[in-house]
Each structure stands twice: as C-alpha cells, then as structure tokens.
Design a protein around this motif. Sequence first.
Motif, PDB file in Angstrom:
ATOM      1  N   GLN A  61      28.149  11.089  26.727  1.00 13.38           N
ATOM      2  CA  GLN A  61      27.605  12.198  27.508  1.00 13.38           C
ATOM      3  C   GLN A  61      26.203  11.864  28.001  1.00 13.38           C
ATOM      4  N   PRO A  62      25.796  12.431  29.139  1.00 12.25           N
ATOM      5  CA  PRO A  62      24.432  12.175  29.616  1.00 12.25           C
ATOM      6  C   PRO A  62      23.411  13.028  28.871  1.00 12.25           C
ATOM      7  N   ILE A  63      22.242  12.467  28.704  1.00 12.02           N
ATOM      8  CA  ILE A  63      21.094  13.213  28.195  1.00 12.02           C
ATOM      9  C   ILE A  63      19.978  12.976  29.220  1.00 12.02           C
ATOM     10  N   HIS A  64      19.261  14.025  29.563  1.00 13.74           N
ATOM     11  CA  HIS A  64      18.203  13.893  30.558  1.00 13.74           C
ATOM     12  C   HIS A  64      16.869  13.669  29.851  1.00 13.74           C
ATOM     13  N   PRO A  69      19.285  10.737  33.967  1.00 10.67           N
ATOM     14  CA  PRO A  69      20.374  10.852  32.989  1.00 10.67           C
ATOM     15  C   PRO A  69      20.618   9.516  32.283  1.00 10.67           C
ATOM     16  N   TRP A  70      20.668   9.567  30.969  1.00 13.62           N
ATOM     17  CA  TRP A  70      20.932   8.381  30.151  1.00 13.62           C
ATOM     18  C   TRP A  70      22.174   8.646  29.301  1.00 13.62           C
ATOM     19  N   CYS A  71      22.873   7.585  28.944  1.00 16.67           N
ATOM     20  CA  CYS A  71      24.053   7.725  28.082  1.00 16.67           C
ATOM     21  C   CYS A  71      23.599   7.886  26.629  1.00 16.67           C
ATOM     22  N   THR A  72      24.053   8.962  25.989  1.00 17.21           N
ATOM     23  CA  THR A  72      23.635   9.212  24.602  1.00 17.21           C
ATOM     24  C   THR A  72      24.216   8.182  23.627  1.00 17.21           C
ATOM     25  N   HIS A  93      23.313   6.753  32.793  1.00 19.78           N
ATOM     26  CA  HIS A  93      24.619   7.416  32.831  1.00 19.78           C
ATOM     27  C   HIS A  93      24.991   7.623  34.285  1.00 19.78           C
ATOM     28  N   PRO A  94      26.187   7.305  34.724  1.00 17.23           N
ATOM     29  CA  PRO A  94      27.306   6.827  33.925  1.00 17.23           C
ATOM     30  C   PRO A  94      27.098   5.378  33.467  1.00 17.23           C
ATOM     31  N   ILE A 101      36.359   3.380  32.712  1.00 15.80           N
ATOM     32  CA  ILE A 101      37.515   4.268  32.624  1.00 15.80           C
ATOM     33  C   ILE A 101      37.664   5.164  33.848  1.00 15.80           C
ATOM     34  N   GLU A 102      36.695   5.133  34.753  1.00 13.13           N
ATOM     35  CA  GLU A 102      36.791   5.914  35.984  1.00 13.13           C
ATOM     36  C   GLU A 102      37.876   5.315  36.861  1.00 13.13           C
ATOM     37  N   GLU A 103      38.553   6.172  37.584  1.00 11.79           N
ATOM     38  CA  GLU A 103      39.546   5.693  38.541  1.00 11.79           C
ATOM     39  C   GLU A 103      38.819   5.093  39.737  1.00 11.79           C
ATOM     40  N   THR A 104      39.261   3.945  40.165  1.00 14.11           N
ATOM     41  CA  THR A 104      38.654   3.320  41.328  1.00 14.11           C
ATOM     42  C   THR A 104      39.344   3.837  42.581  1.00 14.11           C
TER      43      THR A 104
END
Length: 105
Positions: A61-64, A69-72, A93-94, A101-104
């Motif tokens: 999840q992102p943390i600001h 936004p950074w990845c926790t 983040h992302p 895992i994101e769809e391209t």
Amino acid sequence: MTIDPAGEVARIEAERAKLPADERLRLEAGDAPLLRIQLLHMLERAKKAEAAIRRVRALHQPIHHMGKPWCTECSHRRSTGPKTYEWVAYIPHPCPTIDAIEETQ
C-alpha cells in the motif's frame, strides 16, 4: 467441494481403456464431463491466484511522506527509539511488485 482433477482424469481414462476402440472414440467425441472437470480446476486455480494478488496488493500500500507516495512494504525504516523511527530507503509507489502484477495494456 474440492475436486482432484488429475485423479478424475486418470479414473475416466482407466475406465475408457477397458472399452472397445469404437466405444472409446464415441465417448471421446462427447467429452463434456472431462472438460467440465478441467474447467472447474482452472476456475479454482484462477480464484486462488486472484486471492494471492489481493494479498500482495494489501501488503504494498502507498504511504504519503514528504509529499510523495511510497510503498510501505518495499520502503525500509529503522527504529531510532522505543516509539520513533526514520526512513532509510524509499521505494516509490507503485513499486516494482505492483508493476509486475498490473495488467499491461
């Protein structure tokens, strides 16, 4: 109900092996039950994969912090006291995990 697809396929194939060749060919032309078992197995695997992706997303999840936004999960922090910490590595983040895992498109 959990189905063992490999076991079911082996059972059906063993039963068919006992039949005359012309009867086997007739049955193979109408393999709806066998295909249904295979599709149910594929559906079960797809549901498990979707659940795993949801768990990964929940971790990453992102943390600001500092206006970004950074990845926790990927970013690292270290303790500087009993209730304090400092960030020592920031992964935007992302993160690469979410990107993977994101769809391209």
